[in-house]
Design an enzyme around this catalytic site. Sequence first.
Site, PDB file in Angstrom:
ATOM      1  N   ASP A 171       4.176  -6.057   4.126  1.00 51.33           N
ATOM      2  CA  ASP A 171       3.921  -4.972   5.069  1.00 51.33           C
ATOM      3  C   ASP A 171       4.879  -5.086   6.252  1.00 51.33           C
ATOM      4  O   ASP A 171       5.752  -5.955   6.276  1.00 51.33           O
ATOM      5  CB  ASP A 171       2.459  -5.023   5.549  1.00 51.33           C
ATOM      6  CG  ASP A 171       1.852  -3.648   5.749  1.00 51.33           C
ATOM      7  OD1 ASP A 171       2.558  -2.763   6.258  1.00 51.33           O
ATOM      8  OD2 ASP A 171       0.674  -3.461   5.405  1.00 51.33           O
ATOM      9  N   GLU A 231      -5.118   1.262   2.932  1.00 50.96           N
ATOM     10  CA  GLU A 231      -4.897   0.193   3.899  1.00 50.96           C
ATOM     11  C   GLU A 231      -4.973   0.706   5.328  1.00 50.96           C
ATOM     12  O   GLU A 231      -5.489   0.023   6.223  1.00 50.96           O
ATOM     13  CB  GLU A 231      -3.534  -0.462   3.633  1.00 50.96           C
ATOM     14  CG  GLU A 231      -3.299  -1.761   4.392  1.00 50.96           C
ATOM     15  CD  GLU A 231      -2.671  -1.553   5.772  1.00 50.96           C
ATOM     16  OE1 GLU A 231      -2.589  -2.530   6.541  1.00 50.96           O
ATOM     17  OE2 GLU A 231      -2.261  -0.415   6.088  1.00 50.96           O
ATOM     18  N   GLU A 232      -4.458   1.916   5.566  1.00 54.01           N
ATOM     19  CA  GLU A 232      -4.409   2.443   6.933  1.00 54.01           C
ATOM     20  C   GLU A 232      -5.792   2.723   7.511  1.00 54.01           C
ATOM     21  O   GLU A 232      -5.939   2.880   8.724  1.00 54.01           O
ATOM     22  CB  GLU A 232      -3.559   3.713   6.979  1.00 54.01           C
ATOM     23  CG  GLU A 232      -2.088   3.514   6.636  1.00 54.01           C
ATOM     24  CD  GLU A 232      -1.339   2.651   7.638  1.00 54.01           C
ATOM     25  OE1 GLU A 232      -1.942   2.273   8.669  1.00 54.01           O
ATOM     26  OE2 GLU A 232      -0.166   2.330   7.394  1.00 54.01           O
ATOM     27  N   HIS A 275       4.339   2.649  13.408  1.00 56.20           N
ATOM     28  CA  HIS A 275       3.501   3.849  13.446  1.00 56.20           C
ATOM     29  C   HIS A 275       4.100   4.944  14.328  1.00 56.20           C
ATOM     30  O   HIS A 275       3.396   5.848  14.786  1.00 56.20           O
ATOM     31  CB  HIS A 275       2.064   3.531  13.884  1.00 56.20           C
ATOM     32  CG  HIS A 275       1.238   2.926  12.797  1.00 56.20           C
ATOM     33  ND1 HIS A 275      -0.136   2.820  12.864  1.00 56.20           N
ATOM     34  CD2 HIS A 275       1.586   2.394  11.599  1.00 56.20           C
ATOM     35  CE1 HIS A 275      -0.584   2.254  11.747  1.00 56.20           C
ATOM     36  NE2 HIS A 275       0.455   1.979  10.975  1.00 56.20           N
ATOM     37  N   HIS A 315       0.832  -1.205   0.000  1.00 58.21           N
ATOM     38  CA  HIS A 315       0.000   0.000   0.000  1.00 58.21           C
ATOM     39  C   HIS A 315       0.863   1.250   0.000  1.00 58.21           C
ATOM     40  O   HIS A 315       1.950   1.296   0.583  1.00 58.21           O
ATOM     41  CB  HIS A 315      -0.988   0.004   1.176  1.00 58.21           C
ATOM     42  CG  HIS A 315      -0.384   0.043   2.547  1.00 58.21           C
ATOM     43  ND1 HIS A 315      -0.147   1.217   3.229  1.00 58.21           N
ATOM     44  CD2 HIS A 315      -0.002  -0.945   3.395  1.00 58.21           C
ATOM     45  CE1 HIS A 315       0.352   0.955   4.424  1.00 58.21           C
ATOM     46  NE2 HIS A 315       0.458  -0.350   4.552  1.00 58.21           N
ATOM     47  N   ASP A 334       6.159   2.034   6.901  1.00 57.35           N
ATOM     48  CA  ASP A 334       4.862   1.430   6.642  1.00 57.35           C
ATOM     49  C   ASP A 334       4.079   2.352   5.709  1.00 57.35           C
ATOM     50  O   ASP A 334       3.522   3.340   6.155  1.00 57.35           O
ATOM     51  CB  ASP A 334       4.132   1.255   7.972  1.00 57.35           C
ATOM     52  CG  ASP A 334       2.735   0.691   7.847  1.00 57.35           C
ATOM     53  OD1 ASP A 334       2.387   0.203   6.756  1.00 57.35           O
ATOM     54  OD2 ASP A 334       1.979   0.755   8.831  1.00 57.35           O
TER      55      ASP A 334
END
Length: 386
Positions: free
Chosen positions: A246, A225-226, A326, A74, A191
């Site tokens: 990922d 995706e998030e 994150h 993504h 990410d």
Amino acid sequence: MKNIPFTIDQDYLLDQLQALLAIPCPTGFTDQAVCYVCHELDKLKIDYSLTRRGTIIGNIVGKQQSPDRAVVTHLDTIGAMVREIKPNGRLAITPVGHWSSRFAEGGRVSIFTDVGELRGTVLPIFAAGHVFNQEIDTQPVTWDHVEVRVDLEIHSEADALNHGIGVGDFVAFDPNSEVMENGYLVSRHLDNKAGTASLLAAIKAVKDYGIPVTIDCHPIFTLSEETGMGLGHALDCHVTECVGIDIGPIAEGQNAIERGVTIAMKDSSGPYDYYLTHHLIDLCRTNNIPHSRDVFRYYYSDAVSAINAGHDVRHGLITFGTDATHGYERTHLEALIHCARLIVHYVQSPPAIKSDAKAKPTAEEFSDQAASYPNMTTNNTPTFAK
């Protein structure tokens, strides 16, 4: 057939990672990243199509046209959006994606208004140590307790409005990336910029070395995706296997590794497909790819979004071990190289289950898949007359 020897172009992978990290693309604001990846696929001479919203669906023709497989990453990242312009002209923000305001504090950001890009800093509400003293350490860690200080002469809501700032403006966080000589990669937004760079490097190896692709393969680059949508709309009926790339969170109690591939066995949605997952593990073993297996407790992926959307596919997930996901994330170049290696070996391999070429296999054909993995068979496994 014996696999063709190949190497992953390390310099290309790093170049792609750094180029992608330079592109701000929180979920919902991804067009620039889409255009960049399309341009790169053009250079690699990979056919692709775009959905209306910009999901990229590549096509690498295999020796056999059906069934198909998809490899998915993504382009979108976490970020924020202006929720309110405060009376003092500072901006309250709401997160895009699921992440803690603890990692937002101190972040340098771009605010994308209707009239242009502005710069600012995310600060806790009590930010001046010489004024608030211990209150700085005792204020809660929530999105209600941070604000954006815009680098302009702004002291009121009217000032902010006059500069074109509005509720709903996207806020993108600078990556602050660093490539270490020892191979460690430190940045926000690994990410999934790192997964995208790894997939592009795998595609380049397939093209450079003339790797024979067993069945049609679709590299797919998704946009949401998030926020949990991801791959839901991007698979056609011929795709029977879907492998995501990922992050794999590294922390106490986890088994992910920073210098190899970590294969997800389960996440918060449930187990990944047994046969496809073990097919990936077998490829690692056969090709001497350092690997580990892990279970992710608070996690979601593009591969899962395909299942949730109702696609009848086997789903798997390969990851690169990443510390402080994150937040200010860290992985190692070796993990990205090994993920790319696994993808190249995967596209050369036969389907995990032969009968998947049929939308509706017979009971006899279905029973054969258990027979192909001896640990799935027991004395109670039924047999079917043939």
